[in-house]
Design a protein around this motif. Structure first.
Motif, PDB file in Angstrom:
ATOM      1  N   VAL A 143      39.505  67.187  34.634  1.00 36.11           N
ATOM      2  CA  VAL A 143      40.371  68.365  34.340  1.00 36.11           C
ATOM      3  C   VAL A 143      41.463  68.383  35.024  1.00 36.11           C
ATOM      4  CG1 VAL A 143      38.039  69.649  34.211  1.00 36.11           C
ATOM      5  CG2 VAL A 143      39.274  69.129  36.360  1.00 36.11           C
ATOM      6  N   ASP A 144      41.939  67.567  36.025  1.00 33.01           N
ATOM      7  CA  ASP A 144      43.152  67.554  36.843  1.00 33.01           C
ATOM      8  C   ASP A 144      43.958  66.237  36.177  1.00 33.01           C
ATOM      9  OD1 ASP A 144      41.596  65.474  38.107  1.00 33.01           O
ATOM     10  OD2 ASP A 144      42.667  65.940  39.935  1.00 33.01           O
ATOM     11  N   GLY A 145      43.556  65.580  35.387  1.00 34.11           N
ATOM     12  CA  GLY A 145      44.295  64.477  34.707  1.00 34.11           C
ATOM     13  C   GLY A 145      44.087  63.163  35.246  1.00 34.11           C
ATOM     14  N   SER A 146      43.185  63.106  36.705  1.00 38.31           N
ATOM     15  CA  SER A 146      42.954  62.011  37.262  1.00 38.31           C
ATOM     16  C   SER A 146      41.732  61.019  36.686  1.00 38.31           C
ATOM     17  CB  SER A 146      42.624  62.246  38.563  1.00 38.31           C
ATOM     18  OG  SER A 146      41.627  63.143  38.951  1.00 38.31           O
ATOM     19  N   ALA A 147      41.229  60.089  36.860  1.00 34.60           N
ATOM     20  CA  ALA A 147      39.759  59.597  36.325  1.00 34.60           C
ATOM     21  C   ALA A 147      38.527  60.089  36.938  1.00 34.60           C
ATOM     22  CB  ALA A 147      40.053  57.835  36.316  1.00 34.60           C
ATOM     23  N   THR A 148      37.753  60.447  36.193  1.00 34.83           N
ATOM     24  CA  THR A 148      36.470  60.971  36.663  1.00 34.83           C
ATOM     25  C   THR A 148      35.619  60.045  37.779  1.00 34.83           C
ATOM     26  OG1 THR A 148      35.138  59.949  34.889  1.00 34.83           O
ATOM     27  CG2 THR A 148      35.876  62.274  34.638  1.00 34.83           C
ATOM     28  N   HIS A 149      36.175  59.018  37.719  1.00 32.69           N
ATOM     29  CA  HIS A 149      35.300  58.287  38.926  1.00 32.69           C
ATOM     30  C   HIS A 149      36.159  58.285  40.282  1.00 32.69           C
ATOM     31  CE1 HIS A 149      38.382  55.150  37.853  1.00 32.69           C
ATOM     32  NE2 HIS A 149      38.309  54.835  38.752  1.00 32.69           N
ATOM     33  N   GLU A 150      37.177  58.941  40.357  1.00 33.51           N
ATOM     34  CA  GLU A 150      38.017  58.839  41.576  1.00 33.51           C
ATOM     35  C   GLU A 150      37.798  60.107  42.172  1.00 33.51           C
ATOM     36  OE1 GLU A 150      42.173  58.358  40.096  1.00 33.51           O
ATOM     37  OE2 GLU A 150      41.856  56.426  39.698  1.00 33.51           O
ATOM     38  N   VAL A 151      36.528  60.426  42.673  1.00 37.76           N
ATOM     39  CA  VAL A 151      36.280  61.629  43.403  1.00 37.76           C
ATOM     40  C   VAL A 151      36.657  61.667  44.666  1.00 37.76           C
ATOM     41  CG1 VAL A 151      34.132  62.551  44.404  1.00 37.76           C
ATOM     42  CG2 VAL A 151      33.893  61.579  42.351  1.00 37.76           C
ATOM     43  N   GLU A 152      36.904  60.455  45.495  1.00 38.55           N
ATOM     44  CA  GLU A 152      37.515  60.402  46.724  1.00 38.55           C
ATOM     45  C   GLU A 152      39.075  60.774  46.385  1.00 38.55           C
ATOM     46  OE1 GLU A 152      38.844  56.796  49.994  1.00 38.55           O
ATOM     47  OE2 GLU A 152      36.784  57.145  49.234  1.00 38.55           O
ATOM     48  N   ALA A 153      39.522  60.418  45.525  1.00 42.43           N
ATOM     49  CA  ALA A 153      40.950  60.806  45.498  1.00 42.43           C
ATOM     50  C   ALA A 153      41.287  62.397  45.140  1.00 42.43           C
ATOM     51  CB  ALA A 153      41.593  60.097  44.348  1.00 42.43           C
ATOM     52  N   SER A 154      40.179  63.055  44.551  1.00 43.90           N
ATOM     53  CA  SER A 154      40.290  64.469  44.264  1.00 43.90           C
ATOM     54  C   SER A 154      39.968  65.122  45.471  1.00 43.90           C
ATOM     55  CB  SER A 154      39.230  64.733  43.218  1.00 43.90           C
ATOM     56  OG  SER A 154      37.893  64.713  43.670  1.00 43.90           O
ATOM     57  N   HIS A 155      39.386  64.487  46.443  1.00 42.26           N
ATOM     58  CA  HIS A 155      39.149  65.295  47.857  1.00 42.26           C
ATOM     59  C   HIS A 155      40.216  65.194  48.508  1.00 42.26           C
ATOM     60  CE1 HIS A 155      34.908  66.113  47.210  1.00 42.26           C
ATOM     61  NE2 HIS A 155      34.679  64.963  46.833  1.00 42.26           N
ATOM     62  N   THR A 156      40.833  63.897  48.575  1.00 44.77           N
ATOM     63  CA  THR A 156      42.482  63.976  49.117  1.00 44.77           C
ATOM     64  C   THR A 156      43.250  64.968  48.723  1.00 44.77           C
ATOM     65  OG1 THR A 156      41.892  61.401  49.616  1.00 44.77           O
ATOM     66  CG2 THR A 156      44.283  62.318  49.723  1.00 44.77           C
ATOM     67  N   LYS A 157      43.422  65.117  47.331  1.00 45.37           N
ATOM     68  CA  LYS A 157      44.428  65.849  46.549  1.00 45.37           C
ATOM     69  C   LYS A 157      43.932  67.389  47.207  1.00 45.37           C
ATOM     70  CE  LYS A 157      45.457  65.261  42.600  1.00 45.37           C
ATOM     71  NZ  LYS A 157      45.474  65.145  40.998  1.00 45.37           N
ATOM     72  N   GLY A 170      42.944  75.979  42.520  1.00 45.62           N
ATOM     73  CA  GLY A 170      41.960  76.101  41.722  1.00 45.62           C
ATOM     74  C   GLY A 170      41.428  74.882  40.876  1.00 45.62           C
ATOM     75  N   SER A 171      42.507  74.314  40.438  1.00 49.19           N
ATOM     76  CA  SER A 171      42.275  72.978  39.521  1.00 49.19           C
ATOM     77  C   SER A 171      41.732  72.023  40.384  1.00 49.19           C
ATOM     78  CB  SER A 171      43.540  72.577  38.699  1.00 49.19           C
ATOM     79  OG  SER A 171      43.411  71.293  38.405  1.00 49.19           O
ATOM     80  N   ALA A 172      42.644  71.815  41.831  1.00 49.35           N
ATOM     81  CA  ALA A 172      41.878  70.875  42.970  1.00 49.35           C
ATOM     82  C   ALA A 172      40.621  71.120  43.166  1.00 49.35           C
ATOM     83  CB  ALA A 172      42.625  71.060  43.917  1.00 49.35           C
ATOM     84  N   ILE A 173      40.306  72.426  43.565  1.00 49.41           N
ATOM     85  CA  ILE A 173      38.991  72.673  43.677  1.00 49.41           C
ATOM     86  C   ILE A 173      37.930  72.418  42.649  1.00 49.41           C
ATOM     87  CG2 ILE A 173      37.133  74.809  44.137  1.00 49.41           C
ATOM     88  CD1 ILE A 173      39.700  75.955  45.620  1.00 49.41           C
ATOM     89  N   ASP A 174      38.173  72.732  41.455  1.00 46.11           N
ATOM     90  CA  ASP A 174      37.432  72.212  40.192  1.00 46.11           C
ATOM     91  C   ASP A 174      37.351  70.769  40.153  1.00 46.11           C
ATOM     92  OD1 ASP A 174      37.105  74.962  39.371  1.00 46.11           O
ATOM     93  OD2 ASP A 174      38.799  74.790  37.837  1.00 46.11           O
ATOM     94  N   ALA A 175      38.112  69.951  40.402  1.00 44.89           N
ATOM     95  CA  ALA A 175      38.143  68.698  40.306  1.00 44.89           C
ATOM     96  C   ALA A 175      37.459  68.003  41.333  1.00 44.89           C
ATOM     97  CB  ALA A 175      39.596  67.829  40.138  1.00 44.89           C
ATOM     98  N   SER A 176      37.076  68.603  42.619  1.00 45.11           N
ATOM     99  CA  SER A 176      36.383  68.260  43.573  1.00 45.11           C
ATOM    100  C   SER A 176      34.953  68.359  43.418  1.00 45.11           C
ATOM    101  CB  SER A 176      37.015  68.646  44.869  1.00 45.11           C
ATOM    102  OG  SER A 176      36.229  69.997  45.178  1.00 45.11           O
ATOM    103  N   ARG A 177      34.537  69.137  42.488  1.00 42.61           N
ATOM    104  CA  ARG A 177      33.293  69.278  42.221  1.00 42.61           C
ATOM    105  C   ARG A 177      32.332  69.396  43.151  1.00 42.61           C
ATOM    106  NH1 ARG A 177      33.392  68.035  36.856  1.00 42.61           N
ATOM    107  NH2 ARG A 177      34.848  66.625  36.124  1.00 42.61           N
ATOM    108  N   MET A 178      32.434  70.328  43.963  1.00 43.28           N
ATOM    109  CA  MET A 178      31.628  71.022  45.243  1.00 43.28           C
ATOM    110  C   MET A 178      30.391  71.326  44.431  1.00 43.28           C
ATOM    111  SD  MET A 178      34.131  72.479  47.791  1.00 43.28           S
ATOM    112  CE  MET A 178      35.572  73.207  46.951  1.00 43.28           C
TER     113      MET A 178
END
Length: 166
Positions: free
Chosen positions: A74-88, A120-128
């Motif tokens: 949803v944020d344009g990053s790859a779905t497998h990059e969960v660690e990167a979404s948490h950093t963002k 909000g997009s960063a929270i969505d991408a982090s998939r808490m």
């Protein structure tokens, strides 16, 4: 994961595929079909193949060296990059989170003008797990959690991330 009603539309199926590729290490279409079936979505191999093409799925090498499916999230990053979404998420909390107010299972976050959607997009991408969804305005973000305790945990997590930048 909490069971949610999933319509049988193409858009809902695409959303579930994106979510599954973020949550699991999936290396084959058959594996993906099986997980979809567990979630109540029956699909043919041909339909799944078209879905993966529509979602611009590619095979990438995981950290362990396996070939797995990935699609733009949803944020344009790859779905497998969960660690990167948490950093963002940590970075955006540090830069954008002004205040948080909890009301039952909901959080109301304040941001600078124009920044609520970004956070909000960063929270969505982090998939808490405890977050059911977000709704962003201009400078206000509503987070709907699955429980009162989940809201408390989410608030603590986000405020800890914001404070880490001090």
């Amino acid at each position: 994961m909490v069971d949610a009603a999933i319509p049988t539309t193409r858009a809902a199926r695409h959303g579930l595929i994106r979510e599954l590729l973020a949550e699991h290490t999936i290396s084959s279409q058959e594996q993906l079909r099986s997980i979809l079936a567990e979630r109540g979505i029956e699909t043919t191999q041909a339909t799944l193949s078209r879905d993966l093409m529509d979602l611009r799925a590619t095979k990438v090498r995981s950290k362990e060296g396996h070939q797995i499916y990935s699609v733009p999230d949803v944020d344009g990053s790859a779905t497998h990059e969960v660690e990167a979404s948490h950093t963002k998420l940590a970075r955006w909390c540090q830069e954008l989170l002004i205040a948080s107010d909890r009301v039952g299972n909901q959080l109301v976050l304040r941001t600078p003008v124009g920044a609520a959607n970004l956070l909000g997009s960063a929270i969505d991408a982090s998939r808490m797990e405890q977050v059911a969804g977000t709704i962003a305005g201009d400078d206000t973000l509503l987070i709907i959690c699955r429980s009162d305790d989940g809201a408390l945990q989410t608030q603590h997590h986000l405020m800890t991330l914001a404070a880490a930048g001090d």
